[in-house]
Design a protein around this motif. Structure first.
Motif: not given
Length: 554
Positions: A239-260
């Protein structure tokens, strides 16, 4: 020479950190490789994470059924890490394998579901053997919380090194081989420790798995809580990854930062439990942790929307360092508190574990819960409840579990005490259900319209949040995850041209295939050519296809 237990402990913590780093490095590379086969969609992320969690669960289950005795535990660590390196290398060959399977009729659905399990589950199962085996090698169950925390912290390092260093410098294949090299190094080091133990003083190493004296009678439902911890944390991560997908560019960098950030919060939770002064393990303590997590996750949407009002996008024009610092700050302020509270539960259970086989059993249940949580969030919570109600649903489960844990009787309680507890839990479960159905979040935003823009329709589905918007100039557009425009009516001529050019270059086209429908303008451009007798169009998003028919037919 006498066997040095303290030296072994230091080696164990170093290897657990490296093993966590290698494990998450593998996961990042595997996700990127499976994107090439299955597409860049949330389903690919959930399938990879699901296969990863199932593998870890199987490794933990095997360690519980056949625990490694201390005398040969380092050898199991060595074999497991070398197996990770060998089996993980096959994931890098996913593209030719998928191409070969696609040549067999009727294998499309099987590839989507089966390929992640076929390629990722075996090396992940080998990973699941490592932590229980290290604890058996040390013969100190009380180190379980510290070992779990160090392993989790290593995962943060693996993500950062892979995303920001090895992938840009070495490419996908090079990054994957580098992760395999780390696993090989860990395996060889563990083999060295095994041989050193045999050479120094083998009689000092027990040949049976030790049983501790910790009383776990106060937690008769520890297995249920271990499962619930994995289920809820992975559901929240999706759910958090989906949340942040609404405000960040579609990039593995963003999802990796959230996971970290998520892993750092889980490590912080284990550190807190490791330094917890009071005796751990009572149902009341567990209940307080669960209720704290419930309260923090109820507040999370409010904090998120205060920091990004109306889902305002983080400007992608920012320099990389400033961009990722904003993503990191947002995730630290909105995700870290909730995941810290959620991350207290499993280490608290580990602190009460009397032996490595019990740790392995709970790790297996935790991994199984993680897989089901990721699938449930992707397949049920987000499509049925939406972006914000899905979070409320998870908070409702925390509430019900927390109240249940506070009231749960001890294992040796009478049947009448258990029946009274179950009957008394009915109103608590009803309260949790009401919380799930509570719908003030229906008024909360799912898309951030630009000035002069109106939202016609917006729906959250498995693939993300898809919206149709219209400007004052009668320009109709489809927007995906609030950040990516799939097409617009005012750009119709340019989009039709994407069909005209290849068809004119061909000269005499009779059948045409298009990848992507979106607003349908390129498809319409191909339909303008009278010599074309057949058109096949493929769209990954069912919502985008429905919006094209419903809003862009004119």
């Amino acid at each position: 020479m006498k066997h040095d237990q303290g030296n072994d402990r230091r080696w164990a913590l170093v290897l657990l950190f490296a093993s966590g780093a290698a494990g998450l490095a593998h996961q990042v590379v595997w996700t990127r490789r499976l994107v090439d086969v299955l597409g860049a969609s949330p389903e690919t992320f959930s399938r990879v994470v699901g296969a990863f969690c199932i593998g870890l669960s199987l490794g933990g289950a095997w360690s519980a059924i056949r625990p490694a005795v201390p005398a040969i535990a380092w050898r199991r660590v060595a074999v497991a890490e070398l197996a990770v390196a060998l089996l993980g290398s096959f994931v890098l060959a996913a593209l030719p394998l998928a191409d070969a399977l696609r040549s067999i009729p009727g294998t499309g659905t099987g590839i989507r579901w089966g390929l992640p399990l076929l390629l990722i589950l075996p090396p992940a199962a080998a990973m699941g053997l490592v932590l229980p085996a290290v604890l058996s090698a040390l013969a100190e169950p009380r180190l379980a919380v510290r070992a779990y925390g160090i392993n989790t912290l290593g995962g943060v390092g693996g993500i950062l090194l892979t995303v920001f260093l090895s992938l840009p410098a070495l490419g996908l294949l090079g990054a994957g081989l580098a992760a395999c090299g780390i696993s090989v190094s860990i395996g060889l080091t563990a083999l060295f420790l095994h041989r050193r133990r045999l050479a120094t003083n083998p009689s000092a190493c027990p040949t049976t798995t030790p049983e501790g004296s910790t009383d776990i009678g106060q937690l008769p439902h520890a297995g249920t809580l271990a499962f619930a911890s994995g289920f809820l944390v992975l559901a929240l991560e999706v759910i958090a990854q989906q949340q942040f997908a609404q405000v960040t560019i579609n990039s593995h960098f963003s999802s990796a930062a959230i996971l970290a950030v998520v892993l750092l919060a889980l490590f912080a939770g284990s550190w807190v439990i490791q330094h917890w002064e009071s005796p751990a393990g009572s149902g009341r303590q567990v209940g307080k942790i669960l209720l704290l997590a419930c309260g923090l996750w109820l507040c999370q949407p409010i904090a998120f929307l205060l920091l990004r009002p109306g889902l305002e996008i983080i400007p992608y024009e920012l320099p990389p360092l400033r961009y990722f610092s904003q993503v990191g700050l947002l995730s630290a302020l909105t995700l870290a508190p909730g995941f810290l509270a959620s991350g207290l539960l499993f280490p608290l259970l580990l602190r009460t574990a009397p032996s490595p086989p019990i740790v392995a059993r709970w790790l297996a249940l935790n991994g199984l819960g993680g897989w089901l949580g990721a699938e449930a969030a992707q397949s049920i919570l987000l499509p049925v409840f939406g972006l914000w109600q899905g979070l409320l649903a998870v908070a409702g489960v925390y509430l019900a579990l927390g109240l249940w844990s506070v009231r749960m009787p001890a294992r040796n309680a009478s049947a009448a005490r258990w029946l009274r507890c179950l009957w008394g839990s009915v109103p608590l479960l009803l309260a949790g259900a009401l919380l799930i159905l509570w719908r003030p979040s229906g008024r909360w935003p799912l898309v951030h319209p630009a000035p002069g823009e109106r939202v016609v329709e917006v729906v959250a589905g498995r693939e993300g949040v898809v919206a149709t918007v219209v400007r004052d100039t009668n320009d109709w557009r489809i927007v995906f995850n609030n950040t990516y425009t799939l097409g617009g009516s005012r750009a119709k001529a340019n989009q039709e041209r994407q069909a005209h050019l290849p068809l004119l270059l061909h000269g005499d086209p009779e059948s045409v295939a298009l990848l992507g429908v979106a607003t349908g303008s390129t498809l319409a451009g191909a339909a303008l050519h009278p010599e074309v007798h057949r058109l096949d169009a493929f769209e990954l998003s069912p919502l985008a296809a429905r919006f094209a028919r419903q809003h862009f037919a004119p």
